[in-house]
Design a protein around this motif. Structure first.
Motif, mmCIF file in Angstrom:
data_model
loop_
_atom_site.group_PDB
_atom_site.id
_atom_site.type_symbol
_atom_site.label_atom_id
_atom_site.label_comp_id
_atom_site.label_asym_id
_atom_site.label_seq_id
_atom_site.Cartn_x
_atom_site.Cartn_y
_atom_site.Cartn_z
ATOM 1 N N ILE A 1 27.638 29.714 41.053
ATOM 2 C CA ILE A 1 27.317 30.609 39.940
ATOM 3 C C ILE A 1 28.375 30.491 38.837
ATOM 4 O O ILE A 1 29.411 29.845 39.020
ATOM 5 C CB ILE A 1 27.227 32.085 40.396
ATOM 6 N N ARG A 2 28.093 31.120 37.719
ATOM 7 C CA ARG A 2 29.086 31.287 36.655
ATOM 8 C C ARG A 2 29.107 32.739 36.261
ATOM 9 O O ARG A 2 28.073 33.396 36.266
ATOM 10 C CB ARG A 2 28.720 30.444 35.431
ATOM 11 N N GLY A 3 30.280 33.221 35.901
ATOM 12 C CA GLY A 3 30.325 34.621 35.482
ATOM 13 C C GLY A 3 31.673 34.998 34.920
ATOM 14 O O GLY A 3 32.569 34.160 34.772
ATOM 15 N N GLN A 4 31.787 36.265 34.579
ATOM 16 C CA GLN A 4 33.061 36.777 34.087
ATOM 17 C C GLN A 4 33.300 38.155 34.661
ATOM 18 O O GLN A 4 32.367 38.865 35.019
ATOM 19 C CB GLN A 4 33.078 36.822 32.562
ATOM 20 N N GLY A 5 34.572 38.515 34.742
ATOM 21 C CA GLY A 5 34.961 39.820 35.255
ATOM 22 C C GLY A 5 35.752 40.583 34.222
ATOM 23 O O GLY A 5 35.457 40.523 33.034
ATOM 24 N N ARG A 6 36.751 41.277 34.712
ATOM 25 C CA ARG A 6 37.550 42.170 33.875
ATOM 26 C C ARG A 6 38.196 41.479 32.690
ATOM 27 O O ARG A 6 38.293 42.033 31.612
ATOM 28 C CB ARG A 6 38.661 42.753 34.747
ATOM 29 N N GLN A 7 38.660 40.240 32.906
ATOM 30 C CA GLN A 7 39.420 39.565 31.838
ATOM 31 C C GLN A 7 38.493 38.865 30.843
ATOM 32 O O GLN A 7 38.964 38.310 29.848
ATOM 33 C CB GLN A 7 40.388 38.534 32.439
ATOM 34 N N GLY A 8 37.193 38.842 31.125
ATOM 35 C CA GLY A 8 36.249 38.197 30.209
ATOM 36 C C GLY A 8 36.518 36.719 30.051
ATOM 37 O O GLY A 8 36.444 36.173 28.955
ATOM 38 N N ALA B 1 29.078 38.100 48.273
ATOM 39 C CA ALA B 1 30.506 37.877 48.039
ATOM 40 C C ALA B 1 30.667 36.794 46.993
ATOM 41 O O ALA B 1 30.167 35.681 47.154
ATOM 42 C CB ALA B 1 31.196 37.462 49.332
ATOM 43 N N ILE B 2 31.358 37.134 45.908
ATOM 44 C CA ILE B 2 31.643 36.171 44.849
ATOM 45 C C ILE B 2 33.096 35.774 45.006
ATOM 46 O O ILE B 2 33.987 36.623 44.931
ATOM 47 C CB ILE B 2 31.362 36.789 43.473
ATOM 48 N N ILE B 3 33.310 34.482 45.317
ATOM 49 C CA ILE B 3 34.658 34.035 45.684
ATOM 50 C C ILE B 3 35.047 32.806 44.865
ATOM 51 O O ILE B 3 34.220 32.202 44.190
ATOM 52 C CB ILE B 3 34.748 33.691 47.197
ATOM 53 N N GLY C 1 45.593 36.920 45.615
ATOM 54 C CA GLY C 1 46.397 37.949 44.963
ATOM 55 C C GLY C 1 46.396 37.805 43.444
ATOM 56 O O GLY C 1 46.871 38.695 42.737
ATOM 57 N N ASP C 2 45.878 36.680 42.941
ATOM 58 C CA ASP C 2 45.806 36.479 41.489
ATOM 59 C C ASP C 2 44.449 36.919 40.953
ATOM 60 O O ASP C 2 43.465 36.986 41.694
ATOM 61 C CB ASP C 2 46.006 34.993 41.156
ATOM 62 N N ALA C 3 44.401 37.210 39.646
ATOM 63 C CA ALA C 3 43.139 37.580 39.002
ATOM 64 C C ALA C 3 42.121 36.468 39.227
ATOM 65 O O ALA C 3 42.467 35.281 39.193
ATOM 66 C CB ALA C 3 43.355 37.812 37.516
ATOM 67 N N GLY C 4 40.877 36.883 39.488
ATOM 68 C CA GLY C 4 39.815 35.901 39.686
ATOM 69 C C GLY C 4 39.470 35.654 41.146
ATOM 70 O O GLY C 4 38.697 34.749 41.451
ATOM 71 N N ASP C 5 40.016 36.442 42.066
ATOM 72 C CA ASP C 5 39.699 36.280 43.491
ATOM 73 C C ASP C 5 38.246 36.620 43.799
ATOM 74 O O ASP C 5 37.719 36.176 44.819
ATOM 75 C CB ASP C 5 40.603 37.167 44.360
ATOM 76 N N GLY C 6 37.623 37.423 42.931
ATOM 77 C CA GLY C 6 36.198 37.702 43.127
ATOM 78 C C GLY C 6 35.902 39.136 43.497
ATOM 79 O O GLY C 6 36.765 40.010 43.442
ATOM 80 N N LEU C 7 34.673 39.375 43.879
ATOM 81 C CA LEU C 7 34.168 40.718 44.177
ATOM 82 C C LEU C 7 33.183 40.630 45.327
ATOM 83 O O LEU C 7 32.557 39.594 45.542
ATOM 84 C CB LEU C 7 33.439 41.278 42.947
ATOM 85 N N ILE C 8 33.037 41.740 46.032
ATOM 86 C CA ILE C 8 32.036 41.837 47.101
ATOM 87 C C ILE C 8 31.118 43.008 46.788
ATOM 88 O O ILE C 8 31.591 44.113 46.509
ATOM 89 C CB ILE C 8 32.704 42.046 48.477
ATOM 90 N N PHE C 9 29.832 42.754 46.790
ATOM 91 C CA PHE C 9 28.844 43.825 46.596
ATOM 92 C C PHE C 9 28.035 43.976 47.882
ATOM 93 O O PHE C 9 27.743 42.988 48.553
ATOM 94 C CB PHE C 9 27.895 43.492 45.435
ATOM 95 N N VAL C 10 27.649 45.202 48.210
ATOM 96 C CA VAL C 10 26.835 45.469 49.405
ATOM 97 C C VAL C 10 25.566 46.196 48.976
ATOM 98 O O VAL C 10 25.632 47.161 48.216
ATOM 99 C CB VAL C 10 27.607 46.322 50.433
HETATM 100 N N1 LIG Z 1 30.150 43.771 37.194
HETATM 101 C C1 LIG Z 1 29.807 42.569 37.671
HETATM 102 N N2 LIG Z 1 28.536 42.318 38.017
HETATM 103 C C2 LIG Z 1 28.194 41.118 38.528
HETATM 104 N N3 LIG Z 1 29.047 40.114 38.716
HETATM 105 C C3 LIG Z 1 30.307 40.311 38.367
HETATM 106 C C4 LIG Z 1 30.761 41.541 37.828
HETATM 107 N N4 LIG Z 1 32.074 41.435 37.582
HETATM 108 C C5 LIG Z 1 32.432 40.215 37.961
HETATM 109 N N5 LIG Z 1 31.390 39.529 38.427
HETATM 110 C C6 LIG Z 1 31.396 38.191 38.976
HETATM 111 O O1 LIG Z 1 32.546 38.120 39.811
HETATM 112 C C7 LIG Z 1 33.347 37.017 39.439
HETATM 113 C C8 LIG Z 1 34.766 37.249 39.812
HETATM 114 O O2 LIG Z 1 35.340 38.182 38.979
HETATM 115 P P1 LIG Z 1 36.895 38.453 39.013
HETATM 116 O O3 LIG Z 1 37.476 37.986 40.303
HETATM 117 O O4 LIG Z 1 37.518 37.945 37.777
HETATM 118 O O5 LIG Z 1 36.863 40.058 39.065
HETATM 119 P P2 LIG Z 1 37.723 41.095 38.272
HETATM 120 O O6 LIG Z 1 37.038 42.402 38.409
HETATM 121 O O7 LIG Z 1 38.002 40.578 36.902
HETATM 122 O O8 LIG Z 1 39.031 41.170 39.153
HETATM 123 P P3 LIG Z 1 40.452 40.448 38.859
HETATM 124 O O9 LIG Z 1 41.191 41.387 37.993
HETATM 125 O O10 LIG Z 1 41.038 40.271 40.209
HETATM 126 O O11 LIG Z 1 40.158 39.128 38.183
HETATM 127 C C9 LIG Z 1 33.014 36.787 37.990
HETATM 128 O O12 LIG Z 1 33.266 35.479 37.603
HETATM 129 C C10 LIG Z 1 31.525 37.081 37.981
HETATM 130 O O13 LIG Z 1 30.821 35.963 38.472
#
Ligand SMILES: Nc1ncnc2c1ncn2[C@@H]1O[C@H](COP(=O)(O)OP(=O)(O)OP(=O)(O)O)[C@@H](O)[C@H]1O
Ligand SMILES: [Mg+2]
Length: 127
Positions: A34-41, A7-9, A85-94
């Motif tokens: 950790i550090r990372g990016q999602g949809r919004q880069g 879970a990335i939160i 509810g805002d962008a950046g809430d994270g993701l869960i992988f299983v």
């Molecule tokens: N495809 C991916 N693989 C691995 N890690 C990821 C991936 N996408 C996002 N992450 C990690 O998850 C974190 C949270 O991403 P984020 O919450 O911005 O997701 P999102 O898909 O952009 O959804 P939202 O639109 O709600 O922001 C990122 O900072 C990164 O660490």
């Protein structure tokens, strides 16, 4: 079957998520910064000399190895506690997990990740 929940939160949701997991009897876990990016880069921030881009945002990663039967309840607890509810809430992988071994005892599989009073023991007690 053992599974891994990754879970990335949000960093500031770690306390709430840990409490929610504790409430349902999830004990064993580990946590990474950790550090990372999602949809919004990343995001654009306003500074003194204009705006600048931060592409790798800090998050917390919680890893939990657990029985398959506890996955849905655990995801639900993380959603309840981790959502703004805002962008950046994270993701869960299983993921599937091949094996777990408690080094002290040599216990394997589910036995290696069962703890006194945890979600599995509560379910056994209720059955
Ligand atoms: N495809 C991916 N693989 C691995 N890690 C990821 C991936 N996408 C996002 N992450 C990690 O998850 C974190 C949270 O991403 P984020 O919450 O911005 O997701 P999102 O898909 O952009 O959804 P939202 O639109 O709600 O922001 C990122 O900072 C990164 O660490
Ligand atoms: Mg995002």
């Amino acid at each position: 079957m053992l599974k891994k929940i990754e879970a990335i939160i949000r960093e500031d949701k770690l306390g709430d998520v840990k409490d929610a997991l504790s409430d349902i009897g999830i004990r064993g876990m580990n946590v990474f910064e950790i550090r990372g990016q999602g949809r919004q880069g990343g995001i654009t921030l306003a500074g003194r000399s204009g705006t600048y881009q931060v592409d790798m945002l800090p998050k917390m990663q919680i890893n939990i190895i657990l029985s398959e039967q506890n996955v849905d309840q655990t995801i639900e607890a993380i959603l309840q506690a981790g959502q703004t509810g805002d962008a950046g809430d994270g993701l869960i992988f299983v993921y599937p997990v091949d094996e777990a071994v408690r080094i002290r005892t040599g216990e394997r599989g589910n036995e290696a990740v069962v703890y006194p009073g945890d979600i599995d023991e509560r379910k056994k007690g209720a059955a």
